[in-house]
Design a protein around this motif. Sequence first.
Motif, PDB file in Angstrom:
ATOM      1  N   VAL A  24      10.529 -34.725 -40.263  1.00 17.03           N
ATOM      2  CA  VAL A  24      10.843 -34.343 -39.016  1.00 17.03           C
ATOM      3  C   VAL A  24      11.807 -33.077 -39.194  1.00 17.03           C
ATOM      4  CG1 VAL A  24      13.004 -35.069 -37.610  1.00 17.03           C
ATOM      5  CG2 VAL A  24      11.870 -36.721 -38.809  1.00 17.03           C
ATOM      6  N   PHE A  26      13.534 -29.884 -37.131  1.00 15.59           N
ATOM      7  CA  PHE A  26      14.368 -29.286 -36.207  1.00 15.59           C
ATOM      8  C   PHE A  26      14.642 -28.372 -35.768  1.00 15.59           C
ATOM      9  CE2 PHE A  26      16.323 -30.264 -39.882  1.00 15.59           C
ATOM     10  CZ  PHE A  26      17.663 -29.276 -40.772  1.00 15.59           C
ATOM     11  N   LEU A  41      19.997 -35.159 -33.570  1.00 16.65           N
ATOM     12  CA  LEU A  41      19.296 -36.264 -34.362  1.00 16.65           C
ATOM     13  C   LEU A  41      20.339 -36.519 -34.652  1.00 16.65           C
ATOM     14  CD1 LEU A  41      17.698 -33.737 -36.393  1.00 16.65           C
ATOM     15  CD2 LEU A  41      16.049 -35.610 -34.909  1.00 16.65           C
TER      16      LEU A  41
END
Length: 132
Positions: A24, A26, A41
């Motif tokens: 993931v 970010f 998140l």
Amino acid sequence: MNYTVSGNIIAHQQATFTSKQTNVSFGIKRDQNYLPNPAELLLGAFAACCLKNIERFSDTLKFNYEDARIEVLGERQERPTKLVAIQYTIHIKSEDASLNVKLLHKNLQKFGTIYNTLKETCNISGEIKLID
């Protein structure tokens, strides 16, 4: 039960964390508006917790649904920076007369891991609405 994630940052470029087999990305810079920041998140984890538990409780409470979605709004305080409130609306599409919305909502509030963690640190309020 324990959870494990690992993270990595390349200076001034990108950051990721890995859980299971999923990476993931970010945002680490203000101009990276296309990536979620850490607060988003966290709110996403809250949303995922609620939605996962709708699926879980559909079996336990024995109701059918076609679709569920959630909208989450987090309120940030500036000094010290922290989330102070979370508001949410869950929309469930179901024609099942056995769906007890109040009981489902009570169970979401009582048994959600992320929900329970966050309610210790900020005000959480929300509702469930049935949609056609």
